[in-house]
Write a protein that holds these residues in place. Structure first.
Motif, short mmCIF file in Angstrom:
data_model
loop_
_atom_site.label_atom_id
_atom_site.label_comp_id
_atom_site.label_asym_id
_atom_site.label_seq_id
_atom_site.Cartn_x
_atom_site.Cartn_y
_atom_site.Cartn_z
N ASP A 25 44.48 42.57 36.03
CA ASP A 25 43.64 43.74 36.26
C ASP A 25 42.40 43.74 35.36
OD1 ASP A 25 45.50 44.63 38.11
OD2 ASP A 25 46.42 46.09 36.74
N ALA A 26 42.59 43.36 34.10
CA ALA A 26 41.45 43.31 33.18
C ALA A 26 40.43 42.26 33.63
CB ALA A 26 41.94 43.00 31.76
N GLU A 27 40.93 41.11 34.08
CA GLU A 27 40.02 40.06 34.56
C GLU A 27 39.31 40.51 35.84
OE1 GLU A 27 37.70 36.92 34.53
OE2 GLU A 27 39.13 37.34 32.93
N GLU A 28 40.03 41.20 36.71
CA GLU A 28 39.43 41.69 37.94
C GLU A 28 38.30 42.67 37.63
OE1 GLU A 28 40.72 43.81 42.15
OE2 GLU A 28 42.27 43.03 40.83
N ASP A 80 53.46 41.93 42.57
CA ASP A 80 53.20 42.98 41.58
C ASP A 80 51.87 42.77 40.84
OD1 ASP A 80 53.74 40.90 39.83
OD2 ASP A 80 55.37 41.93 38.79
N GLY A 81 51.13 41.71 41.19
CA GLY A 81 49.84 41.44 40.57
C GLY A 81 49.90 40.45 39.43
N SER A 82 51.09 40.10 38.99
CA SER A 82 51.23 39.11 37.92
C SER A 82 51.03 37.70 38.49
CB SER A 82 52.60 39.22 37.25
OG SER A 82 53.63 38.92 38.17
N VAL A 83 51.04 36.72 37.62
CA VAL A 83 50.87 35.33 38.04
C VAL A 83 51.93 34.48 37.34
CG1 VAL A 83 49.30 33.35 38.15
CG2 VAL A 83 48.37 35.65 38.18
N LEU A 84 52.56 33.59 38.09
CA LEU A 84 53.46 32.61 37.52
C LEU A 84 52.70 31.29 37.44
CD1 LEU A 84 56.80 33.14 39.47
CD2 LEU A 84 56.16 34.05 37.25
N VAL A 85 52.72 30.67 36.27
CA VAL A 85 52.14 29.35 36.12
C VAL A 85 53.30 28.41 35.85
CG1 VAL A 85 50.49 27.89 34.89
CG2 VAL A 85 50.04 30.34 35.15
N ALA A 109 40.92 36.77 40.43
CA ALA A 109 41.29 37.12 39.05
C ALA A 109 42.59 36.42 38.65
CB ALA A 109 41.45 38.64 38.93
N GLN A 110 43.54 36.32 39.57
CA GLN A 110 44.78 35.62 39.28
C GLN A 110 44.51 34.15 38.98
OE1 GLN A 110 46.95 36.70 42.87
NE2 GLN A 110 48.24 38.11 41.72
#
Length: 101
Positions: free
Chosen positions: A17-20, A72-77, A43-44
């Motif tokens: 969200d902050a990056e977006e 949920d808007g998170s990202v898995l790397v 953003a993700q």
């Protein structure tokens, strides 16, 4: 078949969200109508690439690194390392990426 050591790092939705918000500000100042843009996937990707850079900038050997946005808007790397030592080094550095803002 080559053995690899996997490691999954989660980037919280608040970081995305902050990056977006930063992307919206930059694009709006450049004259884009940001209301028409869907920036969450970008953003993700940006935050995922930042986490990947933490590993590669420290010369930790890496087989692959893929990211996947979550509902949920998170990202898995998902990282794969060639040795358990490389995986351990990455684990030492990745907690330091908790705050990108």
């Amino acid at each position: 078949m080559q053995t690899t050591w996997p490691l999954t790092h989660v980037i919280a939705a608040t970081e995305v969200d902050a990056e977006e918000m930063r992307l919206r500000e930059v694009l709006a100042s450049a004259g884009y109508d940001v209301a028409k843009l869907t920036l969450t996937p970008l953003a993700q990707q940006v935050v995922a690439e930042g986490v990947k850079a933490v590993v590669t900038d420290r010369s930790v050997p890496l087989v692959s690194a893929m990211h996947e946005g979550q509902p949920d808007g998170s990202v898995l790397v998902r990282f794969e390392f060639p040795t358990d030592d490389a995986q351990s080094l990455a684990q030492l550095w990745l907690p330091h990426t908790a705050t990108l803002s």
